[in-house]
Design a protein around this motif. Sequence first.
Motif, PDB file in Angstrom:
ATOM      1  N   MET A   1       1.049  -1.418   0.158  1.00 43.61           N
ATOM      2  CA  MET A   1      -0.141   0.024  -0.189  1.00 43.61           C
ATOM      3  C   MET A   1       0.950   1.218   0.048  1.00 43.61           C
ATOM      4  SD  MET A   1      -3.202   1.013   1.628  1.00 43.61           S
ATOM      5  CE  MET A   1      -3.539   2.646   2.060  1.00 43.61           C
ATOM      6  N   LEU A   2       1.659   1.321   0.678  1.00 40.98           N
ATOM      7  CA  LEU A   2       2.456   2.712   1.126  1.00 40.98           C
ATOM      8  C   LEU A   2       3.804   2.648  -0.701  1.00 40.98           C
ATOM      9  CD1 LEU A   2       3.352   4.755   2.556  1.00 40.98           C
ATOM     10  CD2 LEU A   2       5.416   3.484   3.895  1.00 40.98           C
ATOM     11  N   ALA A   3       4.060   1.420  -0.954  1.00 36.03           N
ATOM     12  CA  ALA A   3       4.832   2.086  -2.177  1.00 36.03           C
ATOM     13  C   ALA A   3       3.692   1.753  -3.493  1.00 36.03           C
ATOM     14  CB  ALA A   3       5.224   0.483  -3.175  1.00 36.03           C
ATOM     15  N   ALA A   4       2.244   1.613  -3.030  1.00 32.90           N
ATOM     16  CA  ALA A   4       1.100   2.389  -4.703  1.00 32.90           C
ATOM     17  C   ALA A   4       1.254   3.288  -3.994  1.00 32.90           C
ATOM     18  CB  ALA A   4       0.095   2.047  -4.009  1.00 32.90           C
ATOM     19  N   ILE A   5       0.799   4.599  -2.867  1.00 29.85           N
ATOM     20  CA  ILE A   5       1.223   5.589  -2.970  1.00 29.85           C
ATOM     21  C   ILE A   5       2.320   6.366  -2.725  1.00 29.85           C
ATOM     22  CG2 ILE A   5       0.684   7.898  -0.690  1.00 29.85           C
ATOM     23  CD1 ILE A   5      -0.687   5.221   1.402  1.00 29.85           C
ATOM     24  N   ALA A   6       3.648   6.423  -2.134  1.00 31.87           N
ATOM     25  CA  ALA A   6       5.075   6.897  -2.721  1.00 31.87           C
ATOM     26  C   ALA A   6       4.422   6.757  -4.450  1.00 31.87           C
ATOM     27  CB  ALA A   6       5.610   5.563  -2.581  1.00 31.87           C
ATOM     28  N   ALA A   7       4.087   5.823  -5.380  1.00 35.30           N
ATOM     29  CA  ALA A   7       4.053   5.438  -7.117  1.00 35.30           C
ATOM     30  C   ALA A   7       3.226   6.681  -7.343  1.00 35.30           C
ATOM     31  CB  ALA A   7       4.200   4.124  -7.741  1.00 35.30           C
ATOM     32  N   LYS A   8       1.627   7.142  -7.040  1.00 35.81           N
ATOM     33  CA  LYS A   8       1.047   8.088  -7.406  1.00 35.81           C
ATOM     34  C   LYS A   8       1.444   9.487  -6.617  1.00 35.81           C
ATOM     35  CE  LYS A   8      -3.556   9.742  -7.144  1.00 35.81           C
ATOM     36  NZ  LYS A   8      -5.004   9.724  -6.298  1.00 35.81           N
ATOM     37  N   SER A   9       2.277   9.558  -5.530  1.00 29.06           N
ATOM     38  CA  SER A   9       2.737  10.556  -5.599  1.00 29.06           C
ATOM     39  C   SER A   9       4.273  11.304  -6.377  1.00 29.06           C
ATOM     40  CB  SER A   9       3.672  10.344  -4.213  1.00 29.06           C
ATOM     41  OG  SER A   9       3.120  10.508  -3.580  1.00 29.06           O
ATOM     42  N   VAL A  10       4.431  10.404  -6.737  1.00 29.66           N
ATOM     43  CA  VAL A  10       6.139  10.678  -8.083  1.00 29.66           C
ATOM     44  C   VAL A  10       5.468  11.707  -9.006  1.00 29.66           C
ATOM     45  CG1 VAL A  10       7.703   9.500  -9.001  1.00 29.66           C
ATOM     46  CG2 VAL A  10       7.891   9.704  -6.644  1.00 29.66           C
ATOM     47  N   ASN A  11       4.335  10.367  -9.519  1.00 33.45           N
ATOM     48  CA  ASN A  11       2.952  11.049 -11.000  1.00 33.45           C
ATOM     49  C   ASN A  11       2.764  12.408 -10.331  1.00 33.45           C
ATOM     50  OD1 ASN A  11       4.162   8.200 -12.472  1.00 33.45           O
ATOM     51  ND2 ASN A  11       2.439   7.438 -11.119  1.00 33.45           N
ATOM     52  N   GLU A  12       2.230  12.507  -9.294  1.00 35.23           N
ATOM     53  CA  GLU A  12       1.530  13.961  -8.924  1.00 35.23           C
ATOM     54  C   GLU A  12       2.492  15.606  -8.982  1.00 35.23           C
ATOM     55  OE1 GLU A  12      -1.622  15.044  -8.240  1.00 35.23           O
ATOM     56  OE2 GLU A  12      -2.038  12.746  -9.319  1.00 35.23           O
ATOM     57  N   VAL A  13       3.517  14.749  -8.959  1.00 33.19           N
ATOM     58  CA  VAL A  13       4.577  15.611  -8.159  1.00 33.19           C
ATOM     59  C   VAL A  13       5.642  16.198  -9.817  1.00 33.19           C
ATOM     60  CG1 VAL A  13       7.101  16.386  -7.253  1.00 33.19           C
ATOM     61  CG2 VAL A  13       5.768  15.389  -6.081  1.00 33.19           C
ATOM     62  N   THR A  14       5.791  15.369 -10.100  1.00 34.77           N
ATOM     63  CA  THR A  14       6.187  15.033 -11.805  1.00 34.77           C
ATOM     64  C   THR A  14       5.537  16.355 -12.724  1.00 34.77           C
ATOM     65  OG1 THR A  14       7.478  13.138 -12.306  1.00 34.77           O
ATOM     66  CG2 THR A  14       6.853  14.160 -14.638  1.00 34.77           C
ATOM     67  N   TYR A  15       3.991  15.288 -13.106  1.00 35.08           N
ATOM     68  CA  TYR A  15       3.273  16.695 -13.336  1.00 35.08           C
ATOM     69  C   TYR A  15       3.305  17.846 -13.103  1.00 35.08           C
ATOM     70  CZ  TYR A  15      -1.388  18.358 -14.835  1.00 35.08           C
ATOM     71  OH  TYR A  15      -2.721  20.185 -15.289  1.00 35.08           O
ATOM     72  N   HIS A  16       3.321  18.049 -11.375  1.00 40.61           N
ATOM     73  CA  HIS A  16       3.137  19.298 -11.525  1.00 40.61           C
ATOM     74  C   HIS A  16       3.861  19.909 -11.563  1.00 40.61           C
ATOM     75  CE1 HIS A  16      -0.925  19.930  -8.994  1.00 40.61           C
ATOM     76  NE2 HIS A  16      -0.593  18.484  -9.268  1.00 40.61           N
ATOM     77  N   ARG A  17       5.281  20.050 -11.340  1.00 43.91           N
ATOM     78  CA  ARG A  17       6.783  20.772 -11.769  1.00 43.91           C
ATOM     79  C   ARG A  17       6.819  20.977 -13.363  1.00 43.91           C
ATOM     80  NH1 ARG A  17      10.799  16.064 -12.605  1.00 43.91           N
ATOM     81  NH2 ARG A  17       9.566  15.979 -14.203  1.00 43.91           N
ATOM     82  N   ASP A  18       6.081  19.721 -14.361  1.00 47.93           N
ATOM     83  CA  ASP A  18       6.320  20.078 -15.285  1.00 47.93           C
ATOM     84  C   ASP A  18       5.156  20.799 -15.917  1.00 47.93           C
ATOM     85  OD1 ASP A  18       8.372  17.751 -16.025  1.00 47.93           O
ATOM     86  OD2 ASP A  18       6.601  16.528 -16.448  1.00 47.93           O
ATOM     87  N   TYR A  19       3.751  21.307 -15.267  1.00 47.25           N
ATOM     88  CA  TYR A  19       2.825  22.315 -15.790  1.00 47.25           C
ATOM     89  C   TYR A  19       3.958  23.538 -15.089  1.00 47.25           C
ATOM     90  CZ  TYR A  19      -1.448  24.562 -15.073  1.00 47.25           C
ATOM     91  OH  TYR A  19      -2.597  25.315 -15.262  1.00 47.25           O
ATOM     92  N   ALA A  20       4.512  23.710 -14.169  1.00 47.83           N
ATOM     93  CA  ALA A  20       4.724  24.761 -13.354  1.00 47.83           C
ATOM     94  C   ALA A  20       5.642  25.296 -14.447  1.00 47.83           C
ATOM     95  CB  ALA A  20       5.165  24.832 -12.108  1.00 47.83           C
ATOM     96  N   ALA A  21       7.105  24.377 -15.314  1.00 47.14           N
ATOM     97  CA  ALA A  21       7.803  24.245 -16.027  1.00 47.14           C
ATOM     98  C   ALA A  21       7.299  25.241 -17.212  1.00 47.14           C
ATOM     99  CB  ALA A  21       8.762  23.079 -16.054  1.00 47.14           C
ATOM    100  N   ARG A  22       6.273  24.589 -17.817  1.00 45.66           N
ATOM    101  CA  ARG A  22       5.471  25.278 -18.741  1.00 45.66           C
ATOM    102  C   ARG A  22       5.366  26.519 -18.746  1.00 45.66           C
ATOM    103  NH1 ARG A  22       3.930  19.632 -19.056  1.00 45.66           N
ATOM    104  NH2 ARG A  22       1.359  20.563 -18.766  1.00 45.66           N
ATOM    105  N   TRP A  23       4.459  27.188 -17.873  1.00 40.22           N
ATOM    106  CA  TRP A  23       3.709  28.264 -17.449  1.00 40.22           C
ATOM    107  C   TRP A  23       5.156  29.503 -16.982  1.00 40.22           C
ATOM    108  CZ3 TRP A  23       0.245  30.708 -18.565  1.00 40.22           C
ATOM    109  CH2 TRP A  23      -1.387  30.014 -18.827  1.00 40.22           C
ATOM    110  N   THR A  24       6.473  28.633 -16.817  1.00 40.67           N
ATOM    111  CA  THR A  24       7.256  29.591 -16.722  1.00 40.67           C
ATOM    112  C   THR A  24       8.610  29.862 -18.172  1.00 40.67           C
ATOM    113  OG1 THR A  24       7.913  28.629 -13.926  1.00 40.67           O
ATOM    114  CG2 THR A  24       9.413  30.028 -15.628  1.00 40.67           C
ATOM    115  N   VAL A  25       7.852  28.973 -19.294  1.00 44.30           N
ATOM    116  CA  VAL A  25       8.135  29.326 -20.005  1.00 44.30           C
ATOM    117  C   VAL A  25       7.217  30.348 -20.700  1.00 44.30           C
ATOM    118  CG1 VAL A  25       9.276  28.708 -22.131  1.00 44.30           C
ATOM    119  CG2 VAL A  25       9.944  27.747 -20.050  1.00 44.30           C
TER     120      VAL A  25
END
Length: 64
Positions: free
Chosen positions: A1-25
């Motif tokens: 269960m913890l591994a699934a939460i961690a995996a989802k968190s990685v995907n969420e952080v990646t999405y938000h980082r990419d979204y912020a980077a695109r808006w910054t540019v």
Amino acid sequence: MLAAIAAKSVNEVTYHRDYAARWTVRLGDGTELSHRRMQAGLEASWPYVDELFAPIPSNAISAR
């Protein structure tokens, strides 16, 4: 269960980082006004960047 939460968190952080980077540019390369505002925002927040990498004292964590 913890591994699934961690995996989802990685995907969420990646999405938000990419979204912020695109808006910054996009805003930095946009109009003169959007460039000035993005530059002002970065300059205002830059002095606090070091805090992202500063260690947290162990007593601050236990006080929560």
